[in-house]
Design an enzyme around this catalytic site. Structure first.
Site, PDB file in Angstrom:
ATOM      1  N   SER A  96      -2.283   4.061  -5.886  1.00  0.00           N
ATOM      2  CA  SER A  96      -3.598   4.401  -6.442  1.00  0.00           C
ATOM      3  C   SER A  96      -4.002   5.815  -6.066  1.00  0.00           C
ATOM      4  O   SER A  96      -3.931   6.190  -4.901  1.00  0.00           O
ATOM      5  CB  SER A  96      -4.679   3.481  -5.871  1.00  0.00           C
ATOM      6  OG  SER A  96      -4.399   2.157  -6.113  1.00  0.00           O
ATOM      7  N   HIS A 155      -5.274   4.047 -17.105  1.00  0.00           N
ATOM      8  CA  HIS A 155      -4.090   4.480 -17.853  1.00  0.00           C
ATOM      9  C   HIS A 155      -3.011   3.418 -17.753  1.00  0.00           C
ATOM     10  O   HIS A 155      -2.798   2.852 -16.691  1.00  0.00           O
ATOM     11  CB  HIS A 155      -3.532   5.775 -17.267  1.00  0.00           C
ATOM     12  CG  HIS A 155      -4.533   6.874 -17.248  1.00  0.00           C
ATOM     13  ND1 HIS A 155      -4.979   7.482 -18.387  1.00  0.00           N
ATOM     14  CD2 HIS A 155      -5.201   7.458 -16.225  1.00  0.00           C
ATOM     15  CE1 HIS A 155      -5.878   8.389 -18.061  1.00  0.00           C
ATOM     16  NE2 HIS A 155      -6.040   8.394 -16.756  1.00  0.00           N
ATOM     17  N   HIS A 191       0.829  -5.917  -9.020  1.00  0.00           N
ATOM     18  CA  HIS A 191       0.343  -6.523  -7.774  1.00  0.00           C
ATOM     19  C   HIS A 191       0.207  -8.028  -7.977  1.00  0.00           C
ATOM     20  O   HIS A 191      -0.139  -8.471  -9.084  1.00  0.00           O
ATOM     21  CB  HIS A 191      -1.039  -5.970  -7.405  1.00  0.00           C
ATOM     22  CG  HIS A 191      -1.082  -4.487  -7.198  1.00  0.00           C
ATOM     23  ND1 HIS A 191      -1.324  -3.606  -8.228  1.00  0.00           N
ATOM     24  CD2 HIS A 191      -0.913  -3.734  -6.083  1.00  0.00           C
ATOM     25  CE1 HIS A 191      -1.305  -2.370  -7.751  1.00  0.00           C
ATOM     26  NE2 HIS A 191      -1.061  -2.408  -6.458  1.00  0.00           N
ATOM     27  N   TYR A 195      -2.169  -9.723  -6.848  1.00  0.00           N
ATOM     28  CA  TYR A 195      -3.587 -10.068  -7.076  1.00  0.00           C
ATOM     29  C   TYR A 195      -3.984  -9.967  -8.554  1.00  0.00           C
ATOM     30  O   TYR A 195      -5.027 -10.454  -8.951  1.00  0.00           O
ATOM     31  CB  TYR A 195      -4.531  -9.230  -6.193  1.00  0.00           C
ATOM     32  CG  TYR A 195      -4.515  -7.739  -6.428  1.00  0.00           C
ATOM     33  CD1 TYR A 195      -5.062  -7.171  -7.570  1.00  0.00           C
ATOM     34  CD2 TYR A 195      -3.970  -6.881  -5.482  1.00  0.00           C
ATOM     35  CE1 TYR A 195      -5.041  -5.809  -7.782  1.00  0.00           C
ATOM     36  CE2 TYR A 195      -3.942  -5.510  -5.678  1.00  0.00           C
ATOM     37  CZ  TYR A 195      -4.487  -4.990  -6.840  1.00  0.00           C
ATOM     38  OH  TYR A 195      -4.461  -3.637  -7.038  1.00  0.00           O
ATOM     39  N   GLU A 196      -3.127  -9.330  -9.350  1.00  0.00           N
ATOM     40  CA  GLU A 196      -3.397  -9.311 -10.795  1.00  0.00           C
ATOM     41  C   GLU A 196      -2.949 -10.617 -11.447  1.00  0.00           C
ATOM     42  O   GLU A 196      -3.091 -10.795 -12.652  1.00  0.00           O
ATOM     43  CB  GLU A 196      -2.644  -8.150 -11.454  1.00  0.00           C
ATOM     44  CG  GLU A 196      -3.142  -6.772 -11.010  1.00  0.00           C
ATOM     45  CD  GLU A 196      -2.207  -5.658 -11.452  1.00  0.00           C
ATOM     46  OE1 GLU A 196      -2.495  -5.016 -12.474  1.00  0.00           O
ATOM     47  OE2 GLU A 196      -1.179  -5.443 -10.781  1.00  0.00           O
ATOM     48  N   ALA A 233      -2.193   3.581  -1.312  1.00  0.00           N
ATOM     49  CA  ALA A 233      -3.463   3.906  -0.673  1.00  0.00           C
ATOM     50  C   ALA A 233      -3.740   2.760   0.283  1.00  0.00           C
ATOM     51  O   ALA A 233      -3.488   1.602  -0.047  1.00  0.00           O
ATOM     52  CB  ALA A 233      -4.563   4.015  -1.716  1.00  0.00           C
ATOM     53  N   MET A 247      -2.453  -3.669  -0.099  1.00  0.00           N
ATOM     54  CA  MET A 247      -2.130  -4.860  -0.895  1.00  0.00           C
ATOM     55  C   MET A 247      -0.819  -4.716  -1.664  1.00  0.00           C
ATOM     56  O   MET A 247      -0.601  -5.386  -2.669  1.00  0.00           O
ATOM     57  CB  MET A 247      -3.275  -5.133  -1.887  1.00  0.00           C
ATOM     58  CG  MET A 247      -4.633  -5.291  -1.222  1.00  0.00           C
ATOM     59  SD  MET A 247      -5.957  -5.340  -2.438  1.00  0.00           S
ATOM     60  CE  MET A 247      -7.401  -5.093  -1.379  1.00  0.00           C
ATOM     61  N   SER A 248       0.053  -3.835  -1.207  1.00  0.00           N
ATOM     62  CA  SER A 248       1.295  -3.604  -1.966  1.00  0.00           C
ATOM     63  C   SER A 248       2.455  -3.325  -1.011  1.00  0.00           C
ATOM     64  O   SER A 248       2.419  -3.697   0.154  1.00  0.00           O
ATOM     65  CB  SER A 248       1.099  -2.417  -2.922  1.00  0.00           C
ATOM     66  OG  SER A 248       0.958  -1.214  -2.199  1.00  0.00           O
ATOM     67  N   ASN A 262      -9.573   5.211   3.074  1.00  0.00           N
ATOM     68  CA  ASN A 262     -10.848   4.734   3.632  1.00  0.00           C
ATOM     69  C   ASN A 262     -10.564   4.151   5.006  1.00  0.00           C
ATOM     70  O   ASN A 262      -9.417   3.866   5.334  1.00  0.00           O
ATOM     71  CB  ASN A 262     -11.444   3.635   2.727  1.00  0.00           C
ATOM     72  CG  ASN A 262     -10.472   2.492   2.501  1.00  0.00           C
ATOM     73  OD1 ASN A 262      -9.569   2.571   1.671  1.00  0.00           O
ATOM     74  ND2 ASN A 262     -10.622   1.447   3.283  1.00  0.00           N
ATOM     75  N   HIS A 288     -13.486   0.785  -4.954  1.00  0.00           N
ATOM     76  CA  HIS A 288     -12.202   1.262  -5.473  1.00  0.00           C
ATOM     77  C   HIS A 288     -12.311   2.730  -5.891  1.00  0.00           C
ATOM     78  O   HIS A 288     -11.367   3.507  -5.748  1.00  0.00           O
ATOM     79  CB  HIS A 288     -11.761   0.386  -6.652  1.00  0.00           C
ATOM     80  CG  HIS A 288     -10.397   0.717  -7.167  1.00  0.00           C
ATOM     81  ND1 HIS A 288      -9.280   0.711  -6.357  1.00  0.00           N
ATOM     82  CD2 HIS A 288      -9.960   1.091  -8.395  1.00  0.00           C
ATOM     83  CE1 HIS A 288      -8.220   1.062  -7.074  1.00  0.00           C
ATOM     84  NE2 HIS A 288      -8.608   1.306  -8.308  1.00  0.00           N
TER      85      HIS A 288
HETATM   86  N1  HPA Z   1      -7.844  -2.683   2.443  1.00  0.00           N
HETATM   87  C1  HPA Z   1      -6.862  -3.184   1.659  1.00  0.00           C
HETATM   88  N2  HPA Z   1      -6.271  -2.465   0.715  1.00  0.00           N
HETATM   89  C2  HPA Z   1      -6.654  -1.198   0.553  1.00  0.00           C
HETATM   90  C3  HPA Z   1      -7.668  -0.617   1.325  1.00  0.00           C
HETATM   91  C4  HPA Z   1      -8.288  -1.408   2.329  1.00  0.00           C
HETATM   92  O1  HPA Z   1      -9.195  -0.964   3.069  1.00  0.00           O
HETATM   93  N3  HPA Z   1      -7.813   0.671   0.911  1.00  0.00           N
HETATM   94  C5  HPA Z   1      -6.902   0.852  -0.088  1.00  0.00           C
HETATM   95  N4  HPA Z   1      -6.200  -0.263  -0.311  1.00  0.00           N
END
Ligand code: HPA
Length: 271
Positions: A28, A59, A81, A83-84, A111, A208-209, A232, A244
């Site tokens: 991401s 996209h 993913h 989660y999708e 990310a 998450m990946s 973050n 997000h």
């Molecule tokens: N937690 C889980 N997945 C993420 C995060 C997070 O803080 N930031 C980006 N992907």
């Protein structure tokens, strides 16, 4: 749903200018890296049989194939993913397809939320180990192709590529942390209690990946290198919540440093 790996590989191979040596998966906010490719050929996921059409920041997912500093690479902007709602074999399909094309090295980016104190916004962590907290494995099910049934995971990330990355970062005078990435199922971000648990477990960053892909790549004997861009801090207390949009925004800013690092690694790594 399942992906017919051989059919996907044939379709992709027909569209590719050369046989790629490296698969680079962009997380991401990191899709700008696709611009690095010379003589780029774009292949939308929709052109690969069996791939679901996924949306990355609005996209559709795509491959960009070409050369970076002369080395043939396949860039994958967007990933599947769980989660999708995708089955794990869909999540791992692009790795199996890359292996079928003869790719020997996979570079994964994502990310992630920073847990370790030193992981500030926009910093880059090289993943030197991981924990699978998604409670399922992309390897479960009938054996696929040449995959090992019980792959060794004592060194999931290639030590030589990690040493090279540290060297490239030093040469670029760029800070590079290293640490353990925990993959959770998502898609909700973590609660403060979950972040305390992850910290206690020894995780430095959470996302998450990446873990399903790295696991399948290892089972196929591919070399794996992976980086988290810290978008973050995981579950801040007393501050604003996490969105997000914020993950994407920080990704855009930090991607320049990560680009330089990956480019340096590609220039100098042995095939
Ligand atoms: N937690 C889980 N997945 C993420 C995060 C997070 O803080 N930031 C980006 N992907």
């Amino acid at each position: 749903m399942t992906v017919d790996i051989a059919a996907a590989a044939v379709a992709l191979e027909e569209a590719l200018p050369d046989r790629p040596e490296v698969l680079l998966v962009l997380g991401s906010g990191l899709s700008g890296m696709a611009e690095l490719v010379e003589a780029a050929v774009e292949i939308p996921f929709g052109a690969v049989p069996g791939y679901p059409v996924t949306l990355v920041a609005g996209h559709p997912g795509r491959y960009v194939a070409g050369r970076i500093d002369g080395r043939p690479v396949l860039i994958q902007a967007g990933r599947f993913h769980s989660y999708e709602g995708h089955d794990m074999d869909v999540v791992a399909a692009p790795i199996r397809v890359a292996a079928a094309l003869g790719v020997g090295t996979v570079i994964l980016t994502n990310a992630a939320g920073g847990i370790a104190r030193e992981l500030e916004l926009g910093s880059i962590m090289m993943i030197d180990d991981h924990m699978n907290l998604q409670w399922r494995s992309a390897l479960a099910g009938p054996l696929v192709g040449d995959e090992q049934r019980f792959p060794d995971m004592s060194e999931p990330y290639d030590r030589r590529l990690q040493a090279l990355s540290m060297q490239v970062a030093r040469d670029l005078r760029m800070p590079l942390s290293r640490g353990t990435y925990a993959a959770v199922a998502g898609p909700s971000f973590e609660t403060p209690a979950e972040v305390r648990m992850l910290k206690f477990f020894g995780a430095d960053a959470v996302g998450m990946s990446t873990v399903p892909e790295a696991t399948v790549a290892r089972a196929l004997g591919m070399r794996v290198l992976a980086f988290s861009m810290i978008s973050n801090r995981a579950a801040r207390r007393g501050g604003e919540g996490l969105s997000h949009a914020e993950v994407l925004e920080t990704g855009g800013k930090a991607s320049v440093a990560l680009e330089a690092l990956i480019r340096g690694v590609m220039e100098r790594m042995e095939p």
